[in-house]
Scaffold this motif. Structure first.
Motif, mmCIF file in Angstrom:
data_model
loop_
_atom_site.group_PDB
_atom_site.id
_atom_site.type_symbol
_atom_site.label_atom_id
_atom_site.label_comp_id
_atom_site.label_asym_id
_atom_site.label_seq_id
_atom_site.Cartn_x
_atom_site.Cartn_y
_atom_site.Cartn_z
ATOM 1 N N PHE A 122 -2.791 4.762 22.338
ATOM 2 C CA PHE A 122 -2.650 4.652 20.885
ATOM 3 C C PHE A 122 -3.983 4.190 20.295
ATOM 4 O O PHE A 122 -4.220 2.993 20.180
ATOM 5 C CB PHE A 122 -1.535 3.671 20.515
ATOM 6 C CG PHE A 122 -0.156 4.119 20.905
ATOM 7 C CD1 PHE A 122 0.571 4.983 20.091
ATOM 8 C CD2 PHE A 122 0.426 3.688 22.092
ATOM 9 C CE1 PHE A 122 1.844 5.397 20.444
ATOM 10 C CE2 PHE A 122 1.698 4.103 22.456
ATOM 11 C CZ PHE A 122 2.405 4.967 21.630
ATOM 12 N N ASP A 123 -4.829 5.158 19.951
ATOM 13 C CA ASP A 123 -6.111 4.874 19.297
ATOM 14 C C ASP A 123 -6.866 3.737 19.986
ATOM 15 O O ASP A 123 -7.298 2.773 19.351
ATOM 16 C CB ASP A 123 -5.896 4.552 17.808
ATOM 17 C CG ASP A 123 -7.203 4.633 17.021
ATOM 18 O OD1 ASP A 123 -8.123 5.337 17.484
ATOM 19 O OD2 ASP A 123 -7.308 3.993 15.965
ATOM 20 N N GLY A 124 -7.028 3.859 21.288
ATOM 21 C CA GLY A 124 -7.800 2.870 22.041
ATOM 22 C C GLY A 124 -6.983 1.789 22.715
ATOM 23 O O GLY A 124 -7.491 1.051 23.555
ATOM 24 N N ILE A 150 -10.787 3.925 32.286
ATOM 25 C CA ILE A 150 -10.329 4.172 30.914
ATOM 26 C C ILE A 150 -10.955 3.126 29.986
ATOM 27 O O ILE A 150 -10.813 1.923 30.225
ATOM 28 C CB ILE A 150 -8.783 4.056 30.815
ATOM 29 C CG1 ILE A 150 -8.095 4.939 31.851
ATOM 30 C CG2 ILE A 150 -8.302 4.415 29.413
ATOM 31 C CD1 ILE A 150 -6.605 4.662 32.016
ATOM 32 N N GLU A 151 -11.614 3.583 28.956
ATOM 33 C CA GLU A 151 -12.093 2.655 27.932
ATOM 34 C C GLU A 151 -10.909 2.262 27.045
ATOM 35 O O GLU A 151 -10.168 3.124 26.599
ATOM 36 C CB GLU A 151 -13.166 3.321 27.068
ATOM 37 C CG GLU A 151 -14.533 3.380 27.729
ATOM 38 C CD GLU A 151 -15.576 3.943 26.790
ATOM 39 O OE1 GLU A 151 -15.571 3.544 25.605
ATOM 40 O OE2 GLU A 151 -16.367 4.796 27.232
ATOM 41 N N TYR A 152 -10.744 0.979 26.802
ATOM 42 C CA TYR A 152 -9.615 0.545 25.977
ATOM 43 C C TYR A 152 -10.005 -0.677 25.161
ATOM 44 O O TYR A 152 -10.939 -1.399 25.482
ATOM 45 C CB TYR A 152 -8.400 0.227 26.859
ATOM 46 C CG TYR A 152 -8.595 -0.955 27.777
ATOM 47 C CD1 TYR A 152 -8.343 -2.247 27.333
ATOM 48 C CD2 TYR A 152 -9.039 -0.777 29.093
ATOM 49 C CE1 TYR A 152 -8.537 -3.348 28.171
ATOM 50 C CE2 TYR A 152 -9.243 -1.866 29.931
ATOM 51 C CZ TYR A 152 -8.990 -3.144 29.465
ATOM 52 O OH TYR A 152 -9.192 -4.233 30.275
ATOM 53 N N LYS A 153 -9.241 -0.893 24.074
ATOM 54 C CA LYS A 153 -9.410 -2.102 23.252
ATOM 55 C C LYS A 153 -8.478 -3.197 23.753
ATOM 56 O O LYS A 153 -8.823 -4.378 23.759
ATOM 57 C CB LYS A 153 -9.095 -1.787 21.789
ATOM 58 C CG LYS A 153 -10.037 -0.766 21.151
ATOM 59 C CD LYS A 153 -9.532 -0.392 19.758
ATOM 60 C CE LYS A 153 -10.285 0.785 19.172
ATOM 61 N NZ LYS A 153 -9.659 1.280 17.932
ATOM 62 N N GLY A 154 -7.256 -2.810 24.107
ATOM 63 C CA GLY A 154 -6.271 -3.778 24.572
ATOM 64 C C GLY A 154 -5.181 -3.075 25.351
ATOM 65 O O GLY A 154 -5.008 -1.854 25.241
ATOM 66 N N ILE A 155 -4.434 -3.846 26.152
ATOM 67 C CA ILE A 155 -3.347 -3.284 26.969
ATOM 68 C C ILE A 155 -2.053 -4.033 26.683
ATOM 69 O O ILE A 155 -2.024 -5.276 26.630
ATOM 70 C CB ILE A 155 -3.665 -3.357 28.482
ATOM 71 C CG1 ILE A 155 -4.939 -2.556 28.805
ATOM 72 C CG2 ILE A 155 -2.485 -2.841 29.313
ATOM 73 C CD1 ILE A 155 -5.363 -2.623 30.269
ATOM 74 N N TYR A 156 -0.982 -3.268 26.499
ATOM 75 C CA TYR A 156 0.374 -3.803 26.346
ATOM 76 C C TYR A 156 1.248 -3.219 27.451
ATOM 77 O O TYR A 156 0.894 -2.200 28.061
ATOM 78 C CB TYR A 156 0.956 -3.416 24.979
ATOM 79 C CG TYR A 156 0.315 -4.152 23.827
ATOM 80 C CD1 TYR A 156 0.949 -5.250 23.242
ATOM 81 C CD2 TYR A 156 -0.927 -3.759 23.323
ATOM 82 C CE1 TYR A 156 0.360 -5.937 22.189
ATOM 83 C CE2 TYR A 156 -1.525 -4.444 22.274
ATOM 84 C CZ TYR A 156 -0.876 -5.530 21.710
ATOM 85 O OH TYR A 156 -1.463 -6.212 20.677
ATOM 86 N N GLU A 157 2.388 -3.850 27.707
ATOM 87 C CA GLU A 157 3.307 -3.325 28.705
ATOM 88 C C GLU A 157 4.737 -3.443 28.215
ATOM 89 O O GLU A 157 5.070 -4.314 27.405
ATOM 90 C CB GLU A 157 3.150 -4.057 30.044
ATOM 91 C CG GLU A 157 3.560 -5.526 30.003
ATOM 92 C CD GLU A 157 3.308 -6.274 31.305
ATOM 93 O OE1 GLU A 157 2.765 -5.662 32.245
ATOM 94 O OE2 GLU A 157 3.669 -7.465 31.373
ATOM 95 N N LYS A 158 5.580 -2.520 28.693
ATOM 96 C CA LYS A 158 7.018 -2.568 28.441
ATOM 97 C C LYS A 158 7.706 -2.598 29.804
ATOM 98 O O LYS A 158 7.610 -1.635 30.576
ATOM 99 C CB LYS A 158 7.498 -1.341 27.653
ATOM 100 C CG LYS A 158 6.735 -1.066 26.354
ATOM 101 C CD LYS A 158 7.004 -2.101 25.280
ATOM 102 C CE LYS A 158 6.208 -1.807 24.029
ATOM 103 N NZ LYS A 158 6.335 -2.881 23.026
ATOM 104 N N LYS A 159 8.366 -3.714 30.091
ATOM 105 C CA LYS A 159 9.084 -3.829 31.362
ATOM 106 C C LYS A 159 10.509 -3.301 31.149
ATOM 107 O O LYS A 159 11.292 -3.922 30.451
ATOM 108 C CB LYS A 159 9.081 -5.272 31.844
ATOM 109 C CG LYS A 159 7.677 -5.797 32.110
ATOM 110 C CD LYS A 159 7.675 -7.087 32.898
ATOM 111 C CE LYS A 159 7.997 -8.304 32.050
ATOM 112 N NZ LYS A 159 6.812 -8.849 31.360
#
Length: 398
Positions: A122-124, A150-159
């Protein structure tokens, strides 16, 4: 040190595994009861001890885990995940470079070689969906593999591995910088407000991208559009931007009203020019029929299974009657967009449900468009269940 276990497969089940079927099924195993701890590495052999594949144990849907390699010496280490991720990114090079689309599926589980998790972009920002405790036990290795690939701004997770297979409520932020809420992403030039840390759903289902575009570009202009099971109104937004006279969005969830309003607003559409109803879809069909309301386009994308106080809907059992409801309120020569994400049946059976409904109503029809998953939702022919999306554009004749 991670546990390793040899699983013996009944001979009558070996053929699919030899052909590349990746899901380890409970009924195929002779010693499945030996599996105790999710994340255990497993080696599958036939009754003659011939090697079939390597993978891991993780309870997901009807499976006991996934085969991830045909090489008996391959390890599920950081390099293994890094190579799989790099291969997935290479396949999506065009989407990575697209300016009018900034959200898509970056890694699609077994379709990209490793079942049990997906990554959406999602957009970075990355959102990782974990579907079992088994694959989640590799989260450190996978997060490490993401670095430098992978270049990224931030990471989220869904368990998504609670006792009943549901989402585990948590702060989903993992690392990097937190995304704004809402984060505005683009899809075919259309804006969507997504909320990466607001429960299981972020606000848009990315697998319908091509379907939405087709409605906007080919069918919406000058038409009245009913969008049922509308969620956050994505189909309605596309229809409005495509020149629909009016859209009506119907969903039982109370949050669908503010969420749909938000999607209209980020596209500079005055929601007051549209209709947004918080109501049970089946009740609305009855109301529309009673009032003799008709629409040029009726869109139906129900969940595979849904239960309200009065109605239980199962796609395999009830889709035919849903199409009958739609036929009754579709204008002559109008269009029904019928969609399902049920993995328990294929396109031919789905077409059968449609055909049965039109025959029962003595109305002629023809299929004018057909969709399955877009290319970023990578699938393999050996695992047909993975290609779950089925969408049909049906013209009502007369």
């Amino acid at each position: 040190m991670r546990q390793q276990l040899t699983l013996k497969v009944k001979n009558k089940f070996t053929k699919p595994y030899k052909s590349g079927y990746p899901l380890i099924s409970k009924q195929s195993l002779i010693n499945g009861n030996d599996l105790k701890e999710e994340g255990t590495l497993v080696k599958l052999v036939d009754e003659q001890n011939n090697f079939l594949g390597k993978g891991y144990y993780g309870n997901q849907n009807k499976g006991y885990g996934w085969i991830v390699s045909k090489d008996p010496n391959e390890e599920m280490d950081i390099l293994f995940f890094k190579l799989a991720l790099q291969k997935a990114i290479n396949k999506r090079y065009a989407l990575m470079k697209a300016e009018d689309t900034t959200a898509f599926r970056l890694f699609n589980g077994e379709g990209d070689g490793i079942g049990g998790f997906t990554i959406e972009y999602f957009d970075g920002y990355l959102v990782i969906n974990w579907y079992s405790k088994g694959i989640y036990s590799f989260s450190e290795e996978i997060l490490e593999a993401i670095e430098g690939v992978i270049e990224y701004k931030g990471i989220y997770e869904k368990k998504r591995f609670n006792t009943d297979g549901q989402y585990v409520e948590d702060d989903d932020f993992v690392k990097g910088e937190r995304a704004p809420s809402p984060l505005i992403i683009k899809e075919n030039g259309v804006n969507f407000a997504v909320h990466l840390n607001d429960g299981a759903m972020v606000g848009v289902f990315l697998d319908q991208r091509e379907v939405r575009k087709t409605i906007r570009d080919k069918y919406a202009k000058g038409k009245t559009v009913l969008n049922t099971f509308s969620y956050t109104g994505a189909f309605s937004v596309y229809a409005a931007l495509g020149g629909a006279v009016k859209t009506t969005s119907v969903d039982l969830a109370k949050r669908s009203l503010p969420k749909t309003t938000e999607q209209f607003n980020v596209n500079n559409i005055d929601e007051k020019t549209q209709v947004i109803l918080v109501e049970e879809v089946f009740h609305y069909f009855k109301y529309a029929k009673k009032k003799n309301l008709k629409f040029d386009i009726v869109i139906m994308d129900p969940p595979s299974f849904a239960r309200s106080k009065k109605v239980t809907f199962r796609a395999e059992k009830d889709y035919t009657s849903l199409v009958s409801d739609a036929i009754a309120i579709t204008e002559k020569n109008g269009l029904i967009v019928a969609s399902t994400n049920a993995a328990t049946f294929g396109m031919d059976k789905f077409k059968g449900f449609i055909d049965q409904a039109f025959k029962e109503n003595k109305v002629a029809y023809k299929f004018v468009e057909e969709f399955s998953l877009p290319s970023d939702f990578s699938t393999i022919k050996e695992f047909k269940e993975g290609n779950y999306l089925k969408v049909l554009f049906i013209k009502r004749i007369g």
